[in-house]
Structures are given as structure tokens and as C-alpha cells.
Design a protein around this motif. Structure first.
Motif, PDB file in Angstrom:
ATOM      1  N   GLN A  65       0.846  -1.189   0.000  1.00 39.43           N
ATOM      2  CA  GLN A  65       0.000   0.000   0.000  1.00 39.43           C
ATOM      3  C   GLN A  65       0.881   1.238   0.000  1.00 39.43           C
ATOM      4  OE1 GLN A  65      -3.424   0.290   0.094  1.00 39.43           O
ATOM      5  NE2 GLN A  65      -3.652  -1.905  -0.053  1.00 39.43           N
ATOM      6  N   ASP A  66       0.345   2.295  -0.526  1.00 38.52           N
ATOM      7  CA  ASP A  66       1.015   3.585  -0.429  1.00 38.52           C
ATOM      8  C   ASP A  66       0.474   4.317   0.781  1.00 38.52           C
ATOM      9  OD1 ASP A  66       2.614   3.395  -2.768  1.00 38.52           O
ATOM     10  OD2 ASP A  66       0.865   3.892  -3.989  1.00 38.52           O
ATOM     11  N   PHE A  67       1.353   4.969   1.479  1.00 36.80           N
ATOM     12  CA  PHE A  67       0.981   5.748   2.654  1.00 36.80           C
ATOM     13  C   PHE A  67       1.293   7.211   2.382  1.00 36.80           C
ATOM     14  CE2 PHE A  67       1.687   1.525   4.238  1.00 36.80           C
ATOM     15  CZ  PHE A  67       0.723   1.363   5.218  1.00 36.80           C
ATOM     16  N   GLU A  68       0.505   8.086   2.989  1.00 40.14           N
ATOM     17  CA  GLU A  68       0.764   9.518   2.906  1.00 40.14           C
ATOM     18  C   GLU A  68       0.302  10.161   4.206  1.00 40.14           C
ATOM     19  OE1 GLU A  68      -1.533  10.900  -0.450  1.00 40.14           O
ATOM     20  OE2 GLU A  68      -3.306  11.191   0.792  1.00 40.14           O
ATOM     21  N   TRP A  69       0.774  11.380   4.434  1.00 39.21           N
ATOM     22  CA  TRP A  69       0.360  12.140   5.607  1.00 39.21           C
ATOM     23  C   TRP A  69       0.779  13.579   5.433  1.00 39.21           C
ATOM     24  CZ3 TRP A  69       3.806   7.929   6.231  1.00 39.21           C
ATOM     25  CH2 TRP A  69       5.156   8.269   6.301  1.00 39.21           C
ATOM     26  N   ASP A  70       0.233  14.411   6.256  1.00 35.21           N
ATOM     27  CA  ASP A  70       0.596  15.820   6.318  1.00 35.21           C
ATOM     28  C   ASP A  70       1.802  15.932   7.248  1.00 35.21           C
ATOM     29  OD1 ASP A  70       0.214  18.422   8.149  1.00 35.21           O
ATOM     30  OD2 ASP A  70      -0.517  18.861   6.125  1.00 35.21           O
ATOM     31  N   GLU A  71       2.879  16.519   6.758  1.00 30.17           N
ATOM     32  CA  GLU A  71       4.109  16.582   7.551  1.00 30.17           C
ATOM     33  C   GLU A  71       3.931  17.429   8.816  1.00 30.17           C
ATOM     34  OE1 GLU A  71       7.543  15.469   9.013  1.00 30.17           O
ATOM     35  OE2 GLU A  71       6.620  14.582   7.246  1.00 30.17           O
ATOM     36  N   GLY A  72       3.117  18.466   8.753  1.00 28.27           N
ATOM     37  CA  GLY A  72       2.840  19.266   9.951  1.00 28.27           C
ATOM     38  C   GLY A  72       2.161  18.437  11.030  1.00 28.27           C
ATOM     39  N   LYS A  73       1.181  17.611  10.630  1.00 29.52           N
ATOM     40  CA  LYS A  73       0.511  16.719  11.587  1.00 29.52           C
ATOM     41  C   LYS A  73       1.485  15.683  12.129  1.00 29.52           C
ATOM     42  CE  LYS A  73      -4.366  16.636  10.952  1.00 29.52           C
ATOM     43  NZ  LYS A  73      -4.994  16.142  12.104  1.00 29.52           N
ATOM     44  N   ASN A  74       2.385  15.213  11.281  1.00 29.44           N
ATOM     45  CA  ASN A  74       3.401  14.261  11.733  1.00 29.44           C
ATOM     46  C   ASN A  74       4.250  14.884  12.836  1.00 29.44           C
ATOM     47  OD1 ASN A  74       5.079  11.919  11.736  1.00 29.44           O
ATOM     48  ND2 ASN A  74       6.475  12.913  10.328  1.00 29.44           N
ATOM     49  N   GLN A  75       4.702  16.103  12.634  1.00 33.41           N
ATOM     50  CA  GLN A  75       5.522  16.780  13.646  1.00 33.41           C
ATOM     51  C   GLN A  75       4.737  16.996  14.942  1.00 33.41           C
ATOM     52  OE1 GLN A  75       8.836  17.261  13.414  1.00 33.41           O
ATOM     53  NE2 GLN A  75       8.627  16.202  11.459  1.00 33.41           N
ATOM     54  N   ASP A  76       3.455  17.383  14.819  1.00 34.94           N
ATOM     55  CA  ASP A  76       2.601  17.537  16.008  1.00 34.94           C
ATOM     56  C   ASP A  76       2.455  16.200  16.729  1.00 34.94           C
ATOM     57  OD1 ASP A  76       2.160  20.221  15.520  1.00 34.94           O
ATOM     58  OD2 ASP A  76       0.175  19.915  14.614  1.00 34.94           O
ATOM     59  N   ASN A  77       2.275  15.128  15.968  1.00 37.13           N
ATOM     60  CA  ASN A  77       2.107  13.798  16.548  1.00 37.13           C
ATOM     61  C   ASN A  77       3.365  13.356  17.290  1.00 37.13           C
ATOM     62  OD1 ASN A  77      -0.098  11.589  16.321  1.00 37.13           O
ATOM     63  ND2 ASN A  77       1.838  10.488  16.165  1.00 37.13           N
ATOM     64  N   ILE A  78       4.528  13.665  16.730  1.00 37.01           N
ATOM     65  CA  ILE A  78       5.792  13.326  17.398  1.00 37.01           C
ATOM     66  C   ILE A  78       5.874  14.038  18.743  1.00 37.01           C
ATOM     67  CG2 ILE A  78       8.306  13.534  17.280  1.00 37.01           C
ATOM     68  CD1 ILE A  78       7.962  13.283  14.165  1.00 37.01           C
ATOM     69  N   ARG A  79       5.536  15.331  18.753  1.00 40.55           N
ATOM     70  CA  ARG A  79       5.578  16.107  20.002  1.00 40.55           C
ATOM     71  C   ARG A  79       4.574  15.585  21.028  1.00 40.55           C
ATOM     72  NH1 ARG A  79       6.522  20.129  16.406  1.00 40.55           N
ATOM     73  NH2 ARG A  79       4.376  20.798  16.213  1.00 40.55           N
ATOM     74  N   LYS A  80       3.362  15.281  20.581  1.00 39.83           N
ATOM     75  CA  LYS A  80       2.297  14.875  21.503  1.00 39.83           C
ATOM     76  C   LYS A  80       2.401  13.419  21.946  1.00 39.83           C
ATOM     77  CE  LYS A  80      -1.155  18.093  19.741  1.00 39.83           C
ATOM     78  NZ  LYS A  80      -2.416  18.222  18.991  1.00 39.83           N
ATOM     79  N   HIS A  81       2.774  12.521  21.012  1.00 36.72           N
ATOM     80  CA  HIS A  81       2.682  11.085  21.287  1.00 36.72           C
ATOM     81  C   HIS A  81       3.995  10.326  21.132  1.00 36.72           C
ATOM     82  CE1 HIS A  81      -1.614  11.749  21.423  1.00 36.72           C
ATOM     83  NE2 HIS A  81      -1.572  12.272  20.214  1.00 36.72           N
ATOM     84  N   GLY A  82       5.040  10.995  20.637  1.00 40.66           N
ATOM     85  CA  GLY A  82       6.340  10.349  20.503  1.00 40.66           C
ATOM     86  C   GLY A  82       6.405   9.286  19.419  1.00 40.66           C
ATOM     87  N   VAL A  83       5.485   9.347  18.439  1.00 40.73           N
ATOM     88  CA  VAL A  83       5.438   8.352  17.364  1.00 40.73           C
ATOM     89  C   VAL A  83       5.425   9.085  16.032  1.00 40.73           C
ATOM     90  CG1 VAL A  83       4.074   6.500  16.311  1.00 40.73           C
ATOM     91  CG2 VAL A  83       4.132   6.739  18.799  1.00 40.73           C
ATOM     92  N   THR A  84       6.307   8.675  15.113  1.00 42.46           N
ATOM     93  CA  THR A  84       6.278   9.237  13.768  1.00 42.46           C
ATOM     94  C   THR A  84       5.271   8.465  12.924  1.00 42.46           C
ATOM     95  OG1 THR A  84       7.948   7.774  12.788  1.00 42.46           O
ATOM     96  CG2 THR A  84       8.760   9.758  13.934  1.00 42.46           C
ATOM     97  N   PHE A  85       4.761   9.109  11.892  1.00 39.39           N
ATOM     98  CA  PHE A  85       3.845   8.422  10.993  1.00 39.39           C
ATOM     99  C   PHE A  85       4.592   7.358  10.195  1.00 39.39           C
ATOM    100  CE2 PHE A  85       0.555  12.122  10.762  1.00 39.39           C
ATOM    101  CZ  PHE A  85       0.191  11.864  12.067  1.00 39.39           C
ATOM    102  N   TYR A  86       5.874   7.548   9.984  1.00 39.36           N
ATOM    103  CA  TYR A  86       6.678   6.510   9.335  1.00 39.36           C
ATOM    104  C   TYR A  86       6.650   5.235  10.182  1.00 39.36           C
ATOM    105  CZ  TYR A  86      10.528   3.899   7.371  1.00 39.36           C
ATOM    106  OH  TYR A  86      11.280   2.894   6.806  1.00 39.36           O
ATOM    107  N   GLU A  87       6.858   5.387  11.500  1.00 35.93           N
ATOM    108  CA  GLU A  87       6.802   4.235  12.409  1.00 35.93           C
ATOM    109  C   GLU A  87       5.410   3.615  12.423  1.00 35.93           C
ATOM    110  OE1 GLU A  87       9.230   4.983  16.317  1.00 35.93           O
ATOM    111  OE2 GLU A  87       8.339   6.878  15.648  1.00 35.93           O
ATOM    112  N   ALA A  88       4.389   4.450  12.336  1.00 32.41           N
ATOM    113  CA  ALA A  88       2.998   3.989  12.422  1.00 32.41           C
ATOM    114  C   ALA A  88       2.644   3.019  11.300  1.00 32.41           C
ATOM    115  CB  ALA A  88       2.051   5.180  12.397  1.00 32.41           C
ATOM    116  N   GLN A  89       3.316   3.120  10.156  1.00 35.15           N
ATOM    117  CA  GLN A  89       3.051   2.224   9.032  1.00 35.15           C
ATOM    118  C   GLN A  89       3.230   0.756   9.418  1.00 35.15           C
ATOM    119  OE1 GLN A  89       4.651   3.711   5.046  1.00 35.15           O
ATOM    120  NE2 GLN A  89       5.934   4.787   6.535  1.00 35.15           N
TER     121      GLN A  89
END
Length: 96
Positions: free
Chosen positions: A4-28
Motif C-alpha cells: 500500500q502507499d501511505f501519505e500524511w501531512d508533515e505538519g501533523k506528523n511533527q505535532d504527533n511526534i511532540r504529543k505522542h512520541g510516534v512518527t507516521f513513518y513508524e505507524a506504518q
């Protein structure tokens, strides 16, 4: 799971890292878990259908909860973290 192809908003990714300590890359990696659980996110599906994926992280040491939707044939990650309720759902569905 097929590729599958994955995509995300990089701004949301950065917010997620700050809030939850998880990158969207890791989430895949949760999607690669053969025992993953997919559930519809009924609370946030007003404009478009949203879902949760509950699955193991890359190390197999934790259960990630990933909120996502499908857009243009891609899985668009919206948020991710280690959520106790997600872990409980995963363990119940997999009889752990």
C-alpha cells in the motif's frame, strides 16, 4: 497485506511526534502485523470514513493505534500513538 502507499501531512506528523512520541513513518508498521485489527472510527467519520488500525510496532514490543482514512488509493495517516484502549481491543481480538 498487499503493498500500500501511505501519505500524511508533515505538519501533523511533527505535532504527533511532540504529543505522542510516534512518527507516521513508524505507524506504518502496525499495518504489517498479520494480527492487526481494523475498526471504523465512528466518532470522527462525519465528512469521510475514518478507521483505526491496532497493530504491533516494528520491534514487536508495543501495540500502536493508528487513525487513518483512504484517499486516492492511499492510506492517509491522521494520528498514531500507544493508546490503552487500542491495546485492549487488539488483545481481545487476538485472545492474548
Amino acid at each position: 497485506m498487499s503493498k500500500q502507499d501511505f501519505e500524511w501531512d508533515e505538519g501533523k506528523n511533527q505535532d504527533n511526534i511532540r504529543k505522542h512520541g510516534v512518527t507516521f513513518y513508524e505507524a506504518q508498521h502496525a499495518f504489517l502485523d498479520k494480527n492487526r485489527v481494523i475498526a471504523e472510527d465512528l466518532e470522527h467519520s462525519q465528512v469521510e470514513k475514518r478507521y483505526y488500525c491496532f497493530g504491533l510496532n516494528k520491534q514487536g514490543s508495543g501495540i500502536l493505534t493508528v487513525r487513518f482514512t483512504y484517499r486516492s488509493g492511499c492510506i492517509r495517516i491522521i494520528g498514531a500513538g500507544y493508546w490503552r484502549k487500542g491495546k485492549k481491543i487488539y488483545e481481545q481480538k487476538n485472545s492474548i
